[in-house]
Design a protein around this motif. Structure first.
Motif, short mmCIF file in Angstrom:
data_model
loop_
_atom_site.label_atom_id
_atom_site.label_comp_id
_atom_site.label_asym_id
_atom_site.label_seq_id
_atom_site.Cartn_x
_atom_site.Cartn_y
_atom_site.Cartn_z
N ASP A 6 29.90 12.10 43.64
CA ASP A 6 30.57 11.66 42.43
C ASP A 6 31.05 10.23 42.59
N PHE A 7 30.86 9.41 41.55
CA PHE A 7 31.26 8.00 41.62
C PHE A 7 32.77 7.87 41.80
N ALA A 8 33.52 8.77 41.18
CA ALA A 8 34.97 8.75 41.33
C ALA A 8 35.36 8.95 42.78
N GLN A 9 34.62 9.79 43.50
CA GLN A 9 34.92 10.01 44.91
C GLN A 9 34.62 8.77 45.73
N LEU A 10 33.53 8.08 45.38
CA LEU A 10 33.21 6.83 46.08
C LEU A 10 34.32 5.79 45.90
N VAL A 11 34.81 5.66 44.67
CA VAL A 11 35.88 4.70 44.40
C VAL A 11 37.15 5.10 45.12
N ASN A 12 37.48 6.37 45.07
CA ASN A 12 38.69 6.85 45.73
C ASN A 12 38.63 6.61 47.24
N THR A 13 37.46 6.86 47.83
CA THR A 13 37.29 6.62 49.27
C THR A 13 37.41 5.14 49.60
N GLY A 14 36.79 4.30 48.76
CA GLY A 14 36.88 2.85 48.98
C GLY A 14 38.31 2.34 48.91
N ILE A 15 39.07 2.85 47.94
CA ILE A 15 40.47 2.44 47.81
C ILE A 15 41.28 2.88 49.02
N ASN A 16 41.07 4.13 49.45
CA ASN A 16 41.82 4.63 50.60
C ASN A 16 41.50 3.86 51.88
N GLN A 17 40.24 3.48 52.03
CA GLN A 17 39.85 2.73 53.23
C GLN A 17 40.44 1.32 53.23
N SER A 18 40.68 0.76 52.07
CA SER A 18 41.20 -0.60 51.97
C SER A 18 42.72 -0.64 51.84
N LEU A 19 43.34 0.51 51.64
CA LEU A 19 44.76 0.55 51.30
C LEU A 19 45.65 -0.05 52.39
N THR A 20 45.43 0.35 53.63
CA THR A 20 46.28 -0.13 54.72
C THR A 20 46.16 -1.64 54.89
N ARG A 21 44.91 -2.14 54.86
CA ARG A 21 44.69 -3.58 55.01
C ARG A 21 45.36 -4.34 53.88
N THR A 22 45.20 -3.86 52.66
CA THR A 22 45.76 -4.55 51.50
C THR A 22 47.28 -4.61 51.56
N ILE A 23 47.89 -3.47 51.88
CA ILE A 23 49.36 -3.43 51.92
C ILE A 23 49.90 -4.29 53.05
N ASN A 24 49.28 -4.21 54.23
CA ASN A 24 49.76 -5.01 55.36
C ASN A 24 49.64 -6.50 55.10
#
Length: 218
Positions: free
Chosen positions: A137-155
């Protein structure tokens, strides 16, 4: 006191120089708050921001064309417009003049926010190339991408905010209004940029894909 035009100030400076040549009077700077000039500056600022948004739209559409980049580009620009509204609102609420700091803050946040969005889109593209999209599902791809980038973005954002916060404190302590009116809107804009990249650009793209009934092409 009555507001004087630029020509009047120049005439007064010339008169002082003529009357007191030994004092060497010089006009170091002048600020004009004429509403017409302010309107022209604001219009030029909007043109610059729109031009930047169009270039960003084209860049994302081309770079991510294999995963339906045009829709992602549009939603990314919508997220950027959210950031621009927030920055403008801060200037209005704090009654900060719309001068060079305004356009500088706008363009800085444009670059900062779109960088976060592109990082997330890169993750989505990489994940999409590693799985069979017919069963993903495309929504799952987007959700996974966001989660993978979340720590880097916040830090990254927290580090930047720490530096900007220090600048704000120093500017308040020493009464450096010109620095404060640039750094404080940047702080709010960066917080908005992180929010829009994570919570607006990707989810809005997913919603568009669902409504269109289309899946990204590999």
């Amino acid at each position: 006191s009555e507001t004087m035009s630029t020509e009047t100030v120049a005439a007064l400076t010339a008169a002082l120089q003529e009357s007191y040549p030994d004092n060497q009077f010089q006009q170091l700077s002048i600020t004009n708050v004429d509403p017409t000039l302010g309107g022209e500056f604001f219009a030029k600022s909007i043109v610059a921001i729109l031009a930047a948004a169009v270039l960003i739209l084209i860049y994302i559409a081309v770079r991510f064309k294999n995963i339906g980049g045009l829709r992602g580009a549009v939603t990314g620009v919508v997220a950027l417009l959210n950031d621009m509204v927030v920055i403008f609102g801060i200037f209005v609420v704090l009654r900060i003049p719309l001068n060079g700091n305004f356009i500088a803050a706008m363009l800085v946040i444009l670059g900062y926010s779109i960088n976060d969005t592109v990082v997330i889109y890169d993750r989505i593209r990489e994940n999409g190339s590693m799985v069979n999209k017919k069963h993903t599902d495309f929504a799952q791809l987007v959700n996974t991408g966001i989660n993978q980038s979340l720590t880097r973005t916040i830090n990254t954002t927290l580090t930047t905010l720490l530096a900007l916060g220090t600048v704000c404190v120093v500017s308040v302590v020493f009464g450096l209004d010109s620095i404060f009116t640039f750094s404080f809107p940047l702080i709010i804009g960066m917080v908005s940029g992180v929010y829009s990249s994570i919570c607006i650009a990707g989810p809005l793209w997913v919603e568009w894909e669902k409504r269109a009934g289309a899946k990204p092409k590999k």
